[in-house]
Scaffold this active site. Sequence first.
Site, PDB file in Angstrom:
ATOM      1  N   CYS A  23      -1.048   0.743  54.374  1.00  0.00           N
ATOM      2  CA  CYS A  23      -1.672  -0.445  54.228  1.00  0.00           C
ATOM      3  C   CYS A  23      -2.493  -0.948  53.371  1.00  0.00           C
ATOM      4  O   CYS A  23      -3.228  -2.239  52.984  1.00  0.00           O
ATOM      5  CB  CYS A  23      -3.602   0.926  55.075  1.00  0.00           C
ATOM      6  SG  CYS A  23      -3.509   2.039  53.992  1.00  0.00           S
ATOM      7  N   CYS A  55      -3.318  -4.428  38.901  1.00  0.00           N
ATOM      8  CA  CYS A  55      -3.252  -5.858  38.630  1.00  0.00           C
ATOM      9  C   CYS A  55      -2.083  -6.543  38.244  1.00  0.00           C
ATOM     10  O   CYS A  55      -1.154  -7.056  38.491  1.00  0.00           O
ATOM     11  CB  CYS A  55      -4.140  -6.777  38.705  1.00  0.00           C
ATOM     12  SG  CYS A  55      -4.232  -8.699  39.126  1.00  0.00           S
ATOM     13  N   TYR A  84      -5.849  15.783  39.102  1.00  0.00           N
ATOM     14  CA  TYR A  84      -6.427  14.433  40.052  1.00  0.00           C
ATOM     15  C   TYR A  84      -6.471  14.833  41.022  1.00  0.00           C
ATOM     16  O   TYR A  84      -6.867  13.291  41.602  1.00  0.00           O
ATOM     17  CB  TYR A  84      -4.737  13.961  39.801  1.00  0.00           C
ATOM     18  CG  TYR A  84      -4.208  14.138  40.471  1.00  0.00           C
ATOM     19  CD1 TYR A  84      -4.066  14.010  41.892  1.00  0.00           C
ATOM     20  CD2 TYR A  84      -2.206  13.976  40.080  1.00  0.00           C
ATOM     21  CE1 TYR A  84      -2.182  13.837  42.475  1.00  0.00           C
ATOM     22  CE2 TYR A  84      -0.814  14.854  40.434  1.00  0.00           C
ATOM     23  CZ  TYR A  84      -0.964  14.353  41.778  1.00  0.00           C
ATOM     24  OH  TYR A  84      -0.250  14.727  42.263  1.00  0.00           O
ATOM     25  N   CYS A  85      -6.881  15.605  42.241  1.00  0.00           N
ATOM     26  CA  CYS A  85      -7.245  15.704  43.395  1.00  0.00           C
ATOM     27  C   CYS A  85      -8.136  15.366  43.562  1.00  0.00           C
ATOM     28  O   CYS A  85      -9.185  15.536  42.579  1.00  0.00           O
ATOM     29  CB  CYS A  85      -7.084  16.876  43.763  1.00  0.00           C
ATOM     30  SG  CYS A  85      -7.412  16.990  45.384  1.00  0.00           S
ATOM     31  N   ASP A 145      -9.399   7.282  54.205  1.00  0.00           N
ATOM     32  CA  ASP A 145      -9.000   9.231  53.575  1.00  0.00           C
ATOM     33  C   ASP A 145      -9.776   8.690  52.356  1.00  0.00           C
ATOM     34  O   ASP A 145     -10.099   9.845  51.434  1.00  0.00           O
ATOM     35  CB  ASP A 145      -7.493   9.394  53.637  1.00  0.00           C
ATOM     36  CG  ASP A 145      -7.717  10.343  53.117  1.00  0.00           C
ATOM     37  OD1 ASP A 145      -7.791  11.464  53.343  1.00  0.00           O
ATOM     38  OD2 ASP A 145      -6.290  10.559  52.574  1.00  0.00           O
TER      39      ASP A 145
END
Length: 391
Positions: free
Chosen positions: A260, A355, A30-31, A282
Amino acid sequence: MNKPPATPFARPLYVMLKPVGATCNLRCNYCYYMEKRALYGPGERFVMSDELLERFIVEYLSAQTASEVLFTWHGGEPLMRPIEFYRKALQWQKKYGRGKRIDNSIQTNGTLLNVDWCRFLAENRFLVGISIDGNEHMHNRYRLMRDGRPSFSGVMRGVELLKKHGVEFNVMGVVNDYNVAYPLEFYHFFKRLGAHFIQFTPIVETLHGAPAPWNVPAEKWGDFLIALFDEWVRKDVGTYFVQYFDATLANWMHLPPGVCSLAETCGHAGVMEFNGDVYSCDHYVFPSHKLGNLSTHTLTEMMYSDRQLRFGADKRETLPRQCLECAYLFACHGECPKNRIDQTATGEKGLNYLCRGYYKFFRHVSPYMDFMKRELLAERSPANIMRYLRD
């Protein structure tokens, strides 16, 4: 009415370092970062020069207004640079620090840790973040060595060495379509490792324009958080610190959440690649979000530029109406913009993929958060909720 971008210099400057860029000894399915090698061409060595390292340290320290400064070393796999590289960094930090307290943290997959590394990390008080996706069957699902071998045993050897040498560490687990089904097994494993600071990160990526098959399903992400919370709130408040729960309580208190993804705006944390290129985040190492290069621009110019401030404010200002009308907007703020790949029932774009899960979680924890908020406002410990629930 839209709020203006944050005033320059109203927030600390923070830039994560990538001393080997997108170079790693693992090939996690999944990187999202290994694809960044394509930005720089096949002949690139992906190694930060000593000259660039020194220039960054000088710039980074001179741009700080606080007396405490944090350097964060990330990858790829940052332990693919030799110890001597980091010794030079520490020497320059001391030389240019002008009395500031300087801390270092490094995020690693743990497989390259050995006695020499652990002695160095302990002597220099590095905080080590270990990436591990749960116990063996969970971790080895996607986190593989370059030759396809499972990596769990190598990570565990590294963790045991950290513990043996007294290196402070915390853990970060990626939650995917598989391990999301084992929330308490995941959590208990981290507790057995002796980790008291725990971060869970949901994987949300696109593959060929569609959600990736390893993405954590939205509803199951909510169930995962709820199962963890119900255990934590009854047994572990004040002893084990789960980043999402601490951040949620901070937002309930209308304080900065410390993560964040749940903050009102972003753009606070940039990233510098091995060659001096600086990007907005990033997760936004793309040509469209390149702010410049350290050879031609200062960190202050790039991180406080109108472009970066607009990037940060857009998190708040591009929310769909469904988010703006949500009772839990204050707790979520639309989460990470990179995850806004869904659309609302009315077809409006920009809804967060997770969500439904977040809404389910915030609705569940609301009375508990209200209680802990009241305790804090009364200058009492939020851990009192455990006694209240027992009684």
